[in-house]
Design a protein around this motif. Structure first.
Motif, PDB file in Angstrom:
ATOM      1  N   UNK A  92       0.725  -1.159   0.036  1.00 51.33           N
ATOM      2  CA  UNK A  92       0.020  -0.103  -0.005  1.00 51.33           C
ATOM      3  C   UNK A  92       0.846   1.170   0.034  1.00 51.33           C
ATOM      4  N   UNK A  93       1.796   1.323   1.006  1.00 47.07           N
ATOM      5  CA  UNK A  93       2.496   2.390   1.131  1.00 47.07           C
ATOM      6  C   UNK A  93       3.721   2.608   0.232  1.00 47.07           C
ATOM      7  N   UNK A  94       4.556   1.374   0.326  1.00 45.14           N
ATOM      8  CA  UNK A  94       5.883   1.333  -0.278  1.00 45.14           C
ATOM      9  C   UNK A  94       5.916   1.201  -1.801  1.00 45.14           C
ATOM     10  N   UNK A  95       4.846   0.512  -2.403  1.00 44.09           N
ATOM     11  CA  UNK A  95       4.873   0.554  -4.077  1.00 44.09           C
ATOM     12  C   UNK A  95       4.170   1.853  -4.483  1.00 44.09           C
ATOM     13  N   UNK A  96       3.236   2.634  -3.680  1.00 44.97           N
ATOM     14  CA  UNK A  96       2.928   3.690  -4.341  1.00 44.97           C
ATOM     15  C   UNK A  96       3.765   4.706  -4.261  1.00 44.97           C
ATOM     16  N   UNK A  97       4.824   4.756  -3.267  1.00 44.66           N
ATOM     17  CA  UNK A  97       5.696   5.800  -3.148  1.00 44.66           C
ATOM     18  C   UNK A  97       6.780   5.482  -4.364  1.00 44.66           C
ATOM     19  N   UNK A  98       7.248   4.354  -4.540  1.00 44.20           N
ATOM     20  CA  UNK A  98       8.047   3.963  -5.567  1.00 44.20           C
ATOM     21  C   UNK A  98       7.423   4.132  -6.889  1.00 44.20           C
ATOM     22  N   UNK A  99       6.256   3.951  -7.133  1.00 42.49           N
ATOM     23  CA  UNK A  99       5.289   4.272  -8.289  1.00 42.49           C
ATOM     24  C   UNK A  99       5.529   6.025  -8.552  1.00 42.49           C
ATOM     25  N   UNK A 100       5.202   6.596  -7.757  1.00 40.61           N
ATOM     26  CA  UNK A 100       5.294   8.080  -7.876  1.00 40.61           C
ATOM     27  C   UNK A 100       6.614   8.576  -8.251  1.00 40.61           C
ATOM     28  N   UNK A 101       7.852   8.023  -7.457  1.00 39.40           N
ATOM     29  CA  UNK A 101       9.157   8.351  -7.929  1.00 39.40           C
ATOM     30  C   UNK A 101       9.278   8.012  -9.302  1.00 39.40           C
ATOM     31  N   UNK A 102       9.097   6.712  -9.614  1.00 38.78           N
ATOM     32  CA  UNK A 102       9.601   6.277 -10.930  1.00 38.78           C
ATOM     33  C   UNK A 102       8.725   6.194 -12.041  1.00 38.78           C
ATOM     34  N   UNK A 103       7.383   6.341 -11.790  1.00 40.71           N
ATOM     35  CA  UNK A 103       6.393   6.368 -12.784  1.00 40.71           C
ATOM     36  C   UNK A 103       6.239   4.847 -13.362  1.00 40.71           C
ATOM     37  N   UNK A 104       6.628   3.906 -12.836  1.00 42.42           N
ATOM     38  CA  UNK A 104       6.641   2.434 -13.432  1.00 42.42           C
ATOM     39  C   UNK A 104       5.036   2.092 -13.063  1.00 42.42           C
ATOM     40  N   UNK A 105       4.338   1.530 -13.954  1.00 44.15           N
ATOM     41  CA  UNK A 105       2.902   1.324 -13.718  1.00 44.15           C
ATOM     42  C   UNK A 105       2.717   0.194 -12.828  1.00 44.15           C
ATOM     43  N   UNK A 106       3.592  -0.879 -12.952  1.00 43.12           N
ATOM     44  CA  UNK A 106       3.690  -2.229 -11.822  1.00 43.12           C
ATOM     45  C   UNK A 106       3.507  -1.717 -10.348  1.00 43.12           C
TER      46      UNK A 106
ATOM     47  N   UNK B 249      -2.471  -3.074  -5.354  1.00 41.50           N
ATOM     48  CA  UNK B 249      -2.194  -4.570  -5.188  1.00 41.50           C
ATOM     49  C   UNK B 249      -3.184  -5.477  -4.316  1.00 41.50           C
ATOM     50  N   UNK B 250      -3.649  -4.724  -3.368  1.00 42.74           N
ATOM     51  CA  UNK B 250      -4.687  -5.351  -2.483  1.00 42.74           C
ATOM     52  C   UNK B 250      -6.078  -4.969  -2.621  1.00 42.74           C
TER      53      UNK B 250
END
Length: 322
Positions: free
Chosen positions: A159-173, A178-179
């Protein structure tokens, strides 16, 4: 001649009496030994069997009885309903059927991935790497964390980690829900379960790989065999007993997945990721339909037992053939 006959007639009963006494003594000694062995057996096995009966046998047979009743798990009223619970499960309980199919799908995926990754990690740490001992520890560590705690940790990551990585990198994955979606939620449970179980399976494969005779491998290399040929024709037949054990363990653990499912998604959204163990728990302890929950558990037990027996039988035959 008459005197000799008299002596023989006198001595014969005495000899027979001695023989019968010896036979009686030997029989009594054998009985005493058997009683002593039985006493020692009861002394050492008795407490364990009593504990096993109290914890496993009695609850199991009690549960089988309740599967044919309508008990709600609270009141003392227990009514015998026969096969009505089973008829309801196979005809009207659509959620049970959906959970059963989802659990079968999850079990297949988890078995394949856990064994492939575990075997790959075992091959990796058998290589001549300076960090192989550290890698063994790192790969096994997730298995030491409880399923509930692991689920809550990964819930935060998804919830938190993936969304932060997605905002920084823009990777759709990393921006996927996820949940919050049925498909991604299913794969989230798979990821966490495989991440937790692969290290334990790695240790079993590692022990088997270390027992592969190196002289056979060296002879195959001299004869011109490549790595794939050595793996297929030498290593895999040698580790076949470990494959049997690992398949058995992963089948049992995958079918019984509960804590990760509860902590990650709690069966949501809208019960789309509710595995069979969680469905049984909800039926018995949330909906207070204990008899129906026991009927589900009995079906669950029979299916898992049948699949594991078939798996062990087939893989044991493969061991003999190889």
């Amino acid at each position: 001649m008459n005197n000799e006959n008299k002596v023989e007639n006198i001595d014969l009963p005495f000899v027979n009496h001695q023989k019968s006494t010896k036979i009686t003594n030997s029989v009594s000694l054998m009985k005493n030994r058997k009683l002593r062995k039985a006493g020692l057996f009861a002394l050492f096995v008795g407490p364990v069997f009593l504990a096993f009966s109290m914890i496993v046998l009695i609850p199991f047979f009690t549960g089988v009885y309740y599967a044919f009743t309508d008990w709600n798990g609270i009141t003392g009223a227990v009514n015998w309903v026969g096969l009505d619970n089973f008829k309801y499960l196979f005809t009207e309980d659509k959620q049970f059927q959906a959970s059963f199919l989802l659990t079968m799908k999850y079990t297949f995926v988890a078995i394949v991935l856990t064994n492939l990754i575990g075997f790959g990690l075992a091959i990796l740490v058998t290589q001549m790497l300076k960090t192989r001992n550290i890698l063994r520890t790192v790969f096994f560590l997730p298995n030491l964390i409880g399923g509930l705690l692991l689920g809550f940790i990964w819930q935060f990551i998804f919830i938190k980690g993936f969304s932060s990585i997605g905002q920084l990198t823009g990777i759709s994955l990393f921006n996927l829900p996820w949940l919050g979606d049925a498909n991604t939620g299913f794969w989230g449970i798979v990821i966490v379960s495989v991440w937790q179980g692969a290290g334990y399976i790695m240790l079993i494969y590692l022990a088997a790989l270390q027992n592969v005779p190196q002289d056979i491998v060296e002879a195959a290399k001299i004869d011109g065999a490549n790595r794939w040929q050595i793996l297929r024709h030498i290593t895999m037949p040698m580790v076949a007993p470990a494959v049997t054990i690992c398949l058995f363990l992963t089948i049992a653990s995958s079918f019984k997945v509960f804590d990760v499912n509860l902590a990650l998604t709690n069966g949501g959204p809208f019960k789309s990721t509710e595995m069979l163990a969680l469905n049984i728990y909800t039926e018995a302890f949330v909906n207070n339909r204990y008899g129906l929950g026991e009927a589900k558990a009995l079906i669950f037990f029979l299916v898992v037992a049948a699949i594991t027996v078939i798996q062990v039988t087939i893989t044991k035959k493969k061991e003999i053939e190889s």
